[in-house]
Design a protein around this motif. Structure first.
Motif, PDB file in Angstrom:
ATOM      1  N   GLY A  81       1.066  -1.230  -0.079  1.00 30.03           N
ATOM      2  CA  GLY A  81       0.209   0.263  -0.506  1.00 30.03           C
ATOM      3  C   GLY A  81       0.506   0.786  -0.138  1.00 30.03           C
ATOM      4  N   LYS A  82      -0.059   2.584  -0.693  1.00 30.64           N
ATOM      5  CA  LYS A  82       1.577   3.731  -0.546  1.00 30.64           C
ATOM      6  C   LYS A  82      -0.428   4.502  -0.353  1.00 30.64           C
ATOM      7  CE  LYS A  82       2.931   4.913  -4.024  1.00 30.64           C
ATOM      8  NZ  LYS A  82       3.334   4.909  -5.779  1.00 30.64           N
ATOM      9  N   THR A  83       1.010   5.737  -0.211  1.00 31.24           N
ATOM     10  CA  THR A  83      -0.101   6.880   0.445  1.00 31.24           C
ATOM     11  C   THR A  83       1.280   8.471   0.068  1.00 31.24           C
ATOM     12  OG1 THR A  83      -1.757   6.377   2.208  1.00 31.24           O
ATOM     13  CG2 THR A  83      -1.291   8.704   1.835  1.00 31.24           C
ATOM     14  N   PHE A  84       0.808   9.361  -0.842  1.00 34.51           N
ATOM     15  CA  PHE A  84       1.273  10.220  -1.207  1.00 34.51           C
ATOM     16  C   PHE A  84       0.829  11.246  -0.613  1.00 34.51           C
ATOM     17  CE2 PHE A  84       2.624  14.144  -3.761  1.00 34.51           C
ATOM     18  CZ  PHE A  84       3.785  14.191  -4.811  1.00 34.51           C
ATOM     19  N   LEU A  85       2.517  11.680  -0.012  1.00 36.85           N
ATOM     20  CA  LEU A  85       2.534  12.969   1.353  1.00 36.85           C
ATOM     21  C   LEU A  85       2.992  14.133   0.664  1.00 36.85           C
ATOM     22  CD1 LEU A  85       3.700  10.821   3.615  1.00 36.85           C
ATOM     23  CD2 LEU A  85       0.728  11.656   3.049  1.00 36.85           C
ATOM     24  N   GLY A  86       3.280  14.452  -0.730  1.00 35.86           N
ATOM     25  CA  GLY A  86       4.263  15.560  -1.688  1.00 35.86           C
ATOM     26  C   GLY A  86       5.518  15.708  -1.520  1.00 35.86           C
ATOM     27  N   ALA A  87       6.512  15.201  -0.626  1.00 35.39           N
ATOM     28  CA  ALA A  87       7.585  15.371  -0.609  1.00 35.39           C
ATOM     29  C   ALA A  87       7.901  14.048  -0.127  1.00 35.39           C
ATOM     30  CB  ALA A  87       7.942  16.851   0.341  1.00 35.39           C
ATOM     31  N   SER A  88       7.039  13.691   0.128  1.00 39.17           N
ATOM     32  CA  SER A  88       7.706  12.560   0.887  1.00 39.17           C
ATOM     33  C   SER A  88       5.858  10.739   0.455  1.00 39.17           C
ATOM     34  CB  SER A  88       8.027  11.804   2.220  1.00 39.17           C
ATOM     35  OG  SER A  88       6.798  12.481   2.871  1.00 39.17           O
ATOM     36  N   THR A  89       6.614  10.064  -0.004  1.00 39.82           N
ATOM     37  CA  THR A  89       5.336   8.998   0.531  1.00 39.82           C
ATOM     38  C   THR A  89       5.176   7.971   0.917  1.00 39.82           C
ATOM     39  OG1 THR A  89       5.295   8.826  -2.229  1.00 39.82           O
ATOM     40  CG2 THR A  89       4.638   6.611  -1.365  1.00 39.82           C
ATOM     41  N   LEU A  90       4.215   7.183   1.782  1.00 42.50           N
ATOM     42  CA  LEU A  90       3.902   6.632   2.990  1.00 42.50           C
ATOM     43  C   LEU A  90       4.030   5.468   2.217  1.00 42.50           C
ATOM     44  CD1 LEU A  90       4.089   5.552   6.041  1.00 42.50           C
ATOM     45  CD2 LEU A  90       1.053   7.051   6.094  1.00 42.50           C
ATOM     46  N   TYR A  91       4.966   4.378   2.771  1.00 44.10           N
ATOM     47  CA  TYR A  91       4.706   3.168   2.036  1.00 44.10           C
ATOM     48  C   TYR A  91       4.160   1.815   3.343  1.00 44.10           C
ATOM     49  CZ  TYR A  91       6.643   4.390  -2.257  1.00 44.10           C
ATOM     50  OH  TYR A  91       7.518   4.869  -3.695  1.00 44.10           O
ATOM     51  N   ARG A  92       3.035   0.725   2.859  1.00 44.78           N
ATOM     52  CA  ARG A  92       2.869   0.017   3.786  1.00 44.78           C
ATOM     53  C   ARG A  92       3.727  -1.183   3.172  1.00 44.78           C
ATOM     54  NH1 ARG A  92      -1.670  -0.128   3.552  1.00 44.78           N
ATOM     55  NH2 ARG A  92      -2.193  -1.914   2.120  1.00 44.78           N
ATOM     56  N   GLY A 114       5.708 -11.907   6.920  1.00 38.29           N
ATOM     57  CA  GLY A 114       4.768 -11.847   6.778  1.00 38.29           C
ATOM     58  C   GLY A 114       3.959 -10.627   7.917  1.00 38.29           C
ATOM     59  N   ALA A 115       5.036  -9.983   8.269  1.00 37.74           N
ATOM     60  CA  ALA A 115       4.945  -8.915   8.884  1.00 37.74           C
ATOM     61  C   ALA A 115       4.745  -7.381   7.625  1.00 37.74           C
ATOM     62  CB  ALA A 115       5.965  -8.604   9.777  1.00 37.74           C
ATOM     63  N   GLN A 116       3.977  -6.453   8.556  1.00 37.91           N
ATOM     64  CA  GLN A 116       4.019  -5.871   8.068  1.00 37.91           C
ATOM     65  C   GLN A 116       4.259  -4.247   8.593  1.00 37.91           C
ATOM     66  OE1 GLN A 116       0.255  -4.751   6.665  1.00 37.91           O
ATOM     67  NE2 GLN A 116      -0.453  -7.023   5.092  1.00 37.91           N
ATOM     68  N   LEU A 117       5.107  -3.539   8.187  1.00 40.49           N
ATOM     69  CA  LEU A 117       5.495  -1.635   8.377  1.00 40.49           C
ATOM     70  C   LEU A 117       4.517  -0.979   7.838  1.00 40.49           C
ATOM     71  CD1 LEU A 117       8.630  -2.871   9.999  1.00 40.49           C
ATOM     72  CD2 LEU A 117       6.991  -2.806  10.776  1.00 40.49           C
ATOM     73  N   GLU A 118       4.924  -0.221   8.220  1.00 39.34           N
ATOM     74  CA  GLU A 118       5.385   1.227   7.030  1.00 39.34           C
ATOM     75  C   GLU A 118       6.550   2.067   6.869  1.00 39.34           C
ATOM     76  OE1 GLU A 118       2.127   3.397   8.747  1.00 39.34           O
ATOM     77  OE2 GLU A 118       0.350   2.986   7.839  1.00 39.34           O
ATOM     78  N   SER A 119       6.666   2.832   5.779  1.00 39.90           N
ATOM     79  CA  SER A 119       7.320   3.491   6.108  1.00 39.90           C
ATOM     80  C   SER A 119       7.750   4.961   4.852  1.00 39.90           C
ATOM     81  CB  SER A 119       8.750   2.794   5.281  1.00 39.90           C
ATOM     82  OG  SER A 119      10.535   3.624   4.831  1.00 39.90           O
ATOM     83  N   ILE A 120       8.308   5.897   5.277  1.00 41.13           N
ATOM     84  CA  ILE A 120       8.168   6.684   4.405  1.00 41.13           C
ATOM     85  C   ILE A 120       9.412   7.181   3.217  1.00 41.13           C
ATOM     86  CG2 ILE A 120       8.556   9.733   4.405  1.00 41.13           C
ATOM     87  CD1 ILE A 120       7.051   9.390   7.217  1.00 41.13           C
ATOM     88  N   PHE A 121       9.526   7.475   2.276  1.00 40.03           N
ATOM     89  CA  PHE A 121      10.713   7.175   1.261  1.00 40.03           C
ATOM     90  C   PHE A 121      10.139   8.610   0.958  1.00 40.03           C
ATOM     91  CE2 PHE A 121      10.368   3.404  -0.147  1.00 40.03           C
ATOM     92  CZ  PHE A 121      10.754   2.479   1.114  1.00 40.03           C
ATOM     93  N   PRO A 122      11.295   9.623   0.263  1.00 38.62           N
ATOM     94  CA  PRO A 122      10.994  10.497  -0.368  1.00 38.62           C
ATOM     95  C   PRO A 122      10.333  10.504  -1.811  1.00 38.62           C
ATOM     96  CG  PRO A 122      13.338   9.751  -0.247  1.00 38.62           C
ATOM     97  CD  PRO A 122      12.982   8.981   0.034  1.00 38.62           C
ATOM     98  N   SER A 123       9.358  11.310  -2.367  1.00 34.95           N
ATOM     99  CA  SER A 123       8.252  11.068  -3.077  1.00 34.95           C
ATOM    100  C   SER A 123       9.193  11.233  -4.012  1.00 34.95           C
ATOM    101  CB  SER A 123       7.696  11.975  -3.066  1.00 34.95           C
ATOM    102  OG  SER A 123       8.475  13.424  -3.272  1.00 34.95           O
ATOM    103  N   HIS A 124      10.360  11.412  -5.082  1.00 31.37           N
ATOM    104  CA  HIS A 124      10.857  11.382  -6.265  1.00 31.37           C
ATOM    105  C   HIS A 124      11.216   9.832  -6.503  1.00 31.37           C
ATOM    106  CE1 HIS A 124      14.849  12.084  -3.567  1.00 31.37           C
ATOM    107  NE2 HIS A 124      14.775  10.967  -3.947  1.00 31.37           N
ATOM    108  N   ALA A 125      11.514   9.097  -5.049  1.00 32.64           N
ATOM    109  CA  ALA A 125      11.474   7.135  -5.315  1.00 32.64           C
ATOM    110  C   ALA A 125      10.590   6.673  -4.810  1.00 32.64           C
ATOM    111  CB  ALA A 125      12.276   6.965  -3.783  1.00 32.64           C
ATOM    112  N   ASP A 126       9.745   6.921  -6.952  1.00 27.51           N
ATOM    113  CA  ASP A 126       8.263   5.765  -6.500  1.00 27.51           C
ATOM    114  C   ASP A 126       8.045   4.808  -7.081  1.00 27.51           C
ATOM    115  OD1 ASP A 126       5.403   6.790  -6.453  1.00 27.51           O
ATOM    116  OD2 ASP A 126       5.475   6.735  -9.018  1.00 27.51           O
ATOM    117  N   HIS A 127       7.498   3.703  -5.908  1.00 31.83           N
ATOM    118  CA  HIS A 127       7.872   2.523  -6.721  1.00 31.83           C
ATOM    119  C   HIS A 127       6.232   2.029  -6.377  1.00 31.83           C
ATOM    120  CE1 HIS A 127      12.114   2.099  -5.432  1.00 31.83           C
ATOM    121  NE2 HIS A 127      11.639   3.147  -4.229  1.00 31.83           N
TER     122      HIS A 127
END
Length: 369
Positions: A297-308, A314-327
């Protein structure tokens, strides 16, 4: 140089209609500082504010302002004698009075009241609006008038009860920064009540997190985020996830993400089970890392993107990547853990009871509403 102590709540129990809402509360505020009482509805923050104002009785302990006891069991100094100002959620302006007359209301006998009003109008950016009436102003302007009126008598302490809750999101953010600047410019001490973390962090020097009538932690915003003292604070402040680990040394823990080391030592027995707090900014995009995760999962936040992210277990976490690293969802990415502030809680007793386990093994503490 630290400022002198202004407000001290000692072993405080307070409530209303003989119902104790807040228990064993201890906190202090130095002169010139801005504090915040933060928590969900019904946690006791507003009851505490009303007790400080003198609107609710104290059942145990005492409230001390500038060295004077203003509330204790059986004694409540009248609100008008406390030199405490109040800014309410609904502004509480007099609709039949102009902006200037609203501000001057509490200082009508002041020999230089016109000068005070002019200074305050300029301070709150309403210099040319003194002759207008409340209904002719926007919500943000009305709240600035309410702030100026509360500041006019030069209170020792200003109390703000959810002052921005009637405003939309962008205006709330703008006005919260403005209010901090105004209070700091005047050197006015204040306590804000809110349920909004962003608002609390934007305005306050110290924040108290409340849960079920008890203060979990009174600390700086930075320490609440990076040095939470309880699992509730760890998850309530920001986004927090727990994964299970095993303490391998006082400074390190073994997890499915590898051996993690931080900047602190824990005195618990090695080999014991612990819950490791991880936040989105602790999981860093690392293309060359051997540790891989799938994007679910992913949520675009502008300057960054929140990825699930989903780990091989099978464990899940969340991470913030710079938005120019688009996956894209479904892609596999390399990650590493960059948790300098390694926060652990023993996975037994009260902590384990408060952490719910999902099928994936990820534990996320859910604050009570």
């Amino acid at each position: 140089m630290s400022q002198p102590l202004l407000l001290n709540l000692r072993n405080l129990a307070c409530g209303y209609q003989d119902q104790r809402v807040v228990q064993n509360l201890n906190l202090h505020l130095n002169a010139g500082d801005i504090g915040c009482l933060l928590g969900s509805s019904g946690c006791g923050k507003t009851t505490t504010l009303r007790a400080i104002a003198g609107f609710e009785p104290v059942y145990e302990g005492e409230i001390i302002l500038a060295g004077e006891v203003i509330s204790s069991p059986g004694f409540t100094l009248a609100p008008e004698k406390r030199r405490i100002g109040m800014v309410f959620q609904d502004y509480a302006l007099f609709p039949h009075l102009s902006v200037a007359d609203n501000i001057v209301f509490g200082i009508r006998k002041h020999p230089q009241k016109d000068r005070v009003v002019a200074e305050l109008l300029e301070l709150v950016n309403l210099k040319n609006l003194g002759k207008r009436f409340p209904h002719e102003l926007s919500g943000g302007q009305q709240q600035r008038v309410a702030l100026a009126r509360a500041l006019a008598p030069e209170p020792q302490l200003l109390l703000l009860d959810e002052p921005f809750s009637n405003l939309d999101g962008e205006l709330r953010r703008k006005l919260s920064h403005e209010v901090r600047d105004i209070l700091k410019a005047r050197g006015t001490s204040a306590i804000l009540v809110t349920h909004d973390q962003e608002e609390a962090f934007a305005v306050s020097d110290h924040v108290g997190v409340f849960k079920d009538g008890r203060l979990e932690q009174w600390d700086t915003p930075y320490n609440l985020y990076h040095e939470p003292q309880t699992p509730y604070v760890a998850s309530f402040i920001g986004q927090g996830y727990f994964i299970r680990g095993q303490l391998s040394s006082p400074e390190s823990v073994s997890t499915e993400l590898g051996d993690l080391r931080g900047n602190r030592a824990y005195t618990w027995p090695t080999g014991g089970a612990v819950d490791v707090l991880l936040r989105p900014d602790d999981i860093v995009y690392a293309p060359d890392s051997a540790l891989k995760a799938h994007i679910v999962g992913k949520t675009f936040l502008g300057a960054s993107t929140l990825y699930r992210l989903q780990l091989p277990t099978g464990a899940q976490l969340e991470s913030i990547f710079p938005s120019h690293a688009d996956h894209q969802v479904g892609a596999q990415v390399g990650i590493r853990v960059a948790a300098e502030h390694l926060v652990l809680f023993q996975a037994s007793g009260s902590v384990a009871a408060q952490v719910s386990k999902s099928d994936s093994g990820v534990r996320r503490y859910s604050p009570a509403s």
